[in-house]
Structure formats: C-alpha cells, structure tokens
Design a protein around this motif. Structure first.
Motif, mmCIF file in Angstrom:
data_model
loop_
_atom_site.group_PDB
_atom_site.id
_atom_site.type_symbol
_atom_site.label_atom_id
_atom_site.label_comp_id
_atom_site.label_asym_id
_atom_site.label_seq_id
_atom_site.Cartn_x
_atom_site.Cartn_y
_atom_site.Cartn_z
ATOM 1 N N TYR A 1 0.837 -1.207 0.000
ATOM 2 C CA TYR A 1 0.000 0.000 0.000
ATOM 3 C C TYR A 1 0.869 1.252 0.000
ATOM 4 O O TYR A 1 0.571 2.219 -0.680
ATOM 5 N N ILE B 1 -2.486 1.838 -4.361
ATOM 6 C CA ILE B 1 -3.771 2.038 -5.036
ATOM 7 C C ILE B 1 -3.568 2.778 -6.355
ATOM 8 O O ILE B 1 -4.126 2.394 -7.387
ATOM 9 N N ILE C 1 -3.318 -7.786 -5.782
ATOM 10 C CA ILE C 1 -3.380 -7.976 -4.333
ATOM 11 C C ILE C 1 -2.582 -6.845 -3.715
ATOM 12 O O ILE C 1 -1.400 -6.663 -4.031
ATOM 13 N N THR D 1 -0.637 -4.482 3.259
ATOM 14 C CA THR D 1 -0.201 -3.410 4.135
ATOM 15 C C THR D 1 -0.005 -3.958 5.538
ATOM 16 O O THR D 1 -0.713 -4.869 5.956
ATOM 17 N N ARG E 1 -7.261 0.304 5.879
ATOM 18 C CA ARG E 1 -7.771 -1.021 5.509
ATOM 19 C C ARG E 1 -9.054 -0.912 4.691
ATOM 20 O O ARG E 1 -9.251 -1.625 3.720
ATOM 21 N N LYS E 2 -9.937 0.016 5.073
ATOM 22 C CA LYS E 2 -11.172 0.218 4.332
ATOM 23 C C LYS E 2 -10.869 0.751 2.930
ATOM 24 O O LYS E 2 -11.453 0.297 1.944
ATOM 25 N N GLU E 3 -9.952 1.713 2.831
ATOM 26 C CA GLU E 3 -9.572 2.272 1.536
ATOM 27 C C GLU E 3 -9.026 1.181 0.619
ATOM 28 O O GLU E 3 -9.395 1.095 -0.553
ATOM 29 N N VAL E 4 -8.172 0.327 1.162
ATOM 30 C CA VAL E 4 -7.596 -0.770 0.369
ATOM 31 C C VAL E 4 -8.687 -1.723 -0.070
ATOM 32 O O VAL E 4 -8.741 -2.144 -1.236
ATOM 33 N N SER E 5 -9.585 -2.083 0.818
ATOM 34 C CA SER E 5 -10.623 -3.050 0.462
ATOM 35 C C SER E 5 -11.623 -2.487 -0.545
ATOM 36 O O SER E 5 -12.188 -3.239 -1.344
ATOM 37 N N GLU E 6 -11.836 -1.177 -0.538
ATOM 38 C CA GLU E 6 -12.779 -0.559 -1.459
ATOM 39 C C GLU E 6 -12.151 -0.108 -2.776
ATOM 40 O O GLU E 6 -12.852 0.342 -3.679
ATOM 41 N N ALA F 1 -9.133 -3.890 -5.545
ATOM 42 C CA ALA F 1 -8.166 -4.988 -5.643
ATOM 43 C C ALA F 1 -8.896 -6.314 -5.531
ATOM 44 O O ALA F 1 -10.017 -6.393 -5.045
ATOM 45 N N ASP F 2 -8.238 -7.354 -6.015
ATOM 46 C CA ASP F 2 -8.828 -8.675 -5.969
ATOM 47 C C ASP F 2 -8.648 -9.311 -4.607
ATOM 48 O O ASP F 2 -9.366 -10.155 -4.193
#
Length: 100
Positions: A56, A64, A80, A83, A91-96, A99-100
C-alpha cells in the motif's frame, strides 16, 4: 507460458519472503521483484502482468495509484494490495479500491 507476477515492495526482506512463498506453489511462474511504483508502471507498459502484488505504501505513489495505472495498461491483471498498517481507514480504503 508462465504466469507473470510483479512484486512491488520497497522492503527487500518482505519482497524475498513473498517470492519464496510464491515459488513453493506448483505452478510455472515468472516472479519479478521491483522496489517502486514507477518501475512497475514501466514494466507493465512493456510486458504482460498476470498478478500485481504491491504494498500500500510505496515511495512515489501509493499501491492504489499503482493498481489503477497498471490496470490502464493491463486491465486483466489481478491485484493484491498488502499493508502492515492497522489503521481501519487505510484497511477500508484498500478493500474498497478494487483490488482482488
């Protein structure tokens, strides 16, 4: 033709650990280790990318931003993002981010 994986991680020990884990899989893989998003963008503009495995936090651009730029060149690339950050917002930013 082997699947081509880009590991983009500025900490060499983490990158080597990821490479070693991937090499234990029973698949024919070409694993490329890079330390910056800029290097990865250049690589993706020239060569196939089947999987982008990126941190990340990278020098120069975030994972991102890298993901979106690589997908501009290689829309089929799976991504993938990893972080070590524990901040729930990150974590929310990465999940939204998509990414697969």
């Amino acid at each position: 033709m082997p699947e081509r994986i880009l590991i983009v991680e500025d900490q060499r020990e983490v990158s080597r650990l990821l490479r070693t884990a991937l090499e234990t899989l029973e698949h024919e893989l070409e694993v490329v280790e890079l330390v910056s998003g800029e290097e990865a963008v250049l690589d993706a503009s020239r060569k196939q990318v089947d999987l982008l495995l990126a941190d990340y936090r990278l020098p120069g651009m975030s994972g991102i931003e890298l993901m979106h730029t690589v997908r501009d060149h290689r829309p089929q690339a799976r991504v993938i993002l990893i972080t070590g950050q524990t901040d729930p917002k990150i974590r929310k930013e990465v999940s939204e981010a998509g990414a697969d």
